[in-house]
Design a protein around this motif. Structure first.
Motif, PDB file in Angstrom:
ATOM      1  N   PHE A  87       0.872  -1.279   0.070  1.00  0.00           N
ATOM      2  CA  PHE A  87      -0.128  -0.191   0.120  1.00  0.00           C
ATOM      3  C   PHE A  87       0.943   1.241   0.024  1.00  0.00           C
ATOM      4  CE2 PHE A  87      -4.364   1.511   2.020  1.00  0.00           C
ATOM      5  CZ  PHE A  87      -4.243   2.669   0.797  1.00  0.00           C
ATOM      6  N   VAL A 114       2.654   4.735  -0.138  1.00  0.00           N
ATOM      7  CA  VAL A 114       2.220   6.045   0.512  1.00  0.00           C
ATOM      8  C   VAL A 114       2.688   7.133  -0.323  1.00  0.00           C
ATOM      9  CG1 VAL A 114       2.661   7.526   2.496  1.00  0.00           C
ATOM     10  CG2 VAL A 114       2.431   5.241   2.815  1.00  0.00           C
ATOM     11  N   SER A 128       1.939  11.349  -0.894  1.00  0.00           N
ATOM     12  CA  SER A 128       1.310  12.442  -0.424  1.00  0.00           C
ATOM     13  C   SER A 128       2.157  13.858  -1.065  1.00  0.00           C
ATOM     14  CB  SER A 128       1.430  12.641   1.018  1.00  0.00           C
ATOM     15  OG  SER A 128       0.898  11.641   1.734  1.00  0.00           O
ATOM     16  N   THR A 160      -9.457  -4.448  -1.289  1.00  0.00           N
ATOM     17  CA  THR A 160      -9.046  -3.715  -0.169  1.00  0.00           C
ATOM     18  C   THR A 160     -10.314  -3.469   0.607  1.00  0.00           C
ATOM     19  OG1 THR A 160      -9.625  -1.359  -1.157  1.00  0.00           O
ATOM     20  CG2 THR A 160      -7.311  -2.389  -1.103  1.00  0.00           C
ATOM     21  N   LEU A 193      -7.294   3.581  10.501  1.00  0.00           N
ATOM     22  CA  LEU A 193      -6.732   4.081   9.351  1.00  0.00           C
ATOM     23  C   LEU A 193      -5.553   4.861   9.924  1.00  0.00           C
ATOM     24  CD1 LEU A 193      -6.928   4.349   6.399  1.00  0.00           C
ATOM     25  CD2 LEU A 193      -8.010   6.409   6.556  1.00  0.00           C
ATOM     26  N   GLU A 224      -0.588   8.041   7.777  1.00  0.00           N
ATOM     27  CA  GLU A 224       0.188   8.073   6.516  1.00  0.00           C
ATOM     28  C   GLU A 224      -0.756   7.657   5.604  1.00  0.00           C
ATOM     29  OE1 GLU A 224       2.080   4.467   8.425  1.00  0.00           O
ATOM     30  OE2 GLU A 224       1.137   6.509   8.863  1.00  0.00           O
ATOM     31  N   HIS A 225      -1.893   7.169   5.820  1.00  0.00           N
ATOM     32  CA  HIS A 225      -3.007   6.663   4.667  1.00  0.00           C
ATOM     33  C   HIS A 225      -4.261   7.584   4.806  1.00  0.00           C
ATOM     34  CE1 HIS A 225      -0.627   3.382   2.923  1.00  0.00           C
ATOM     35  NE2 HIS A 225      -0.542   2.899   4.148  1.00  0.00           N
ATOM     36  N   LYS A 285      -6.863  12.356   1.690  1.00  0.00           N
ATOM     37  CA  LYS A 285      -6.551  11.974   2.840  1.00  0.00           C
ATOM     38  C   LYS A 285      -7.090  13.332   3.909  1.00  0.00           C
ATOM     39  CE  LYS A 285      -2.465   9.494   1.448  1.00  0.00           C
ATOM     40  NZ  LYS A 285      -1.022   9.342   1.622  1.00  0.00           N
TER      41      LYS A 285
END
Length: 201
Positions: A31, A33, A35, A89, A143, A146-147, A165
């Motif tokens: 997954f 990351v 951003s 997911t 959660l 970072e996600h 996010k």
């Protein structure tokens, strides 16, 4: 001379996987990351979610009120514009249908607003009819920041940059207002099946 033993046909992907993989995407078990800036530190005790209609009316939920709403557990595939796809997911959160049920609006667009200043624009119809959620859990756990924790938007039928996010609210608008990546040249809609990665695609 043959390179392979008789009967060897190589490793084939499941046909179901091929039908679920949009063009230009590859599968990942991780997954990743990604951003646009630093991860904001938002504690649930300080988190609120606000829907602002086109007339300026506001409806606000704090964390306790949000968690008390009917919960759903979407099981979806997600597709990042950087070309990775993650299948199957599992999330938990609140449908946008629930959050917008008592909002009277004639708006056509929504601008999603996040802690840290990030925004993204989405046609309102793409948030309704079971297409989108504000989620607080992934794979049975809270959660991670970072996600997008404590809560993020999930719009799995669009590229994942649309699933903002650290969400803090939605503004309902009569006209489209480009968000962060859209203003920087990304596609205004972002359909992975049409490879709408950048403006003009």
């Amino acid at each position: 001379m043959p390179l392979f033993s008789p009967g060897f046909s190589g490793r084939r992907r499941d046909a179901d996987v091929d039908t679920r993989l949009p063009p230009g995407q590859y599968l990942t078990e991780d997954f990743p990351v990604l951003s646009a800036g630093p991860t904001p530190g938002v504690h649930p005790d300080n988190w609120t979610f606000t829907v602002t209609d086109e007339a300026g009316g506001r409806k606000v939920w704090d964390w306790a009120a949000f968690r008390a709403l009917p919960q759903e557990t979407p099981h979806v595939d997600i597709h990042c514009v950087t070309r990775w796809t993650k299948l199957d997911t599992e999330w938990q959160g609140v449908s946008l249908d629930t959050l917008l049920a008592d909002i009277e609006t004639q708006a056509d667009y929504a601008l999603i607003e996040s802690h840290g200043g990030y925004t993204t624009d989405i046609p309102l119809e793409d948030l309704l009819d079971g297409k989108a959620w504000i989620v607080h859990s992934f794979d049975g756990r809270d959660l991670e920041p970072e996600h997008g924790g404590p809560a993020r938007l999930l719009v799995p039928h669009l590229y994942f940059w649309k699933s903002a996010k650290w969400v803090r609210g939605i503004r309902l608008l009569d006209e489209d207002v480009p968000g962060f990546w859209e203003a920087a040249g990304y596609h205004e809609y972002g359909d992975p099946w049409r490879e709408q990665r950048y403006r003009g695609d």
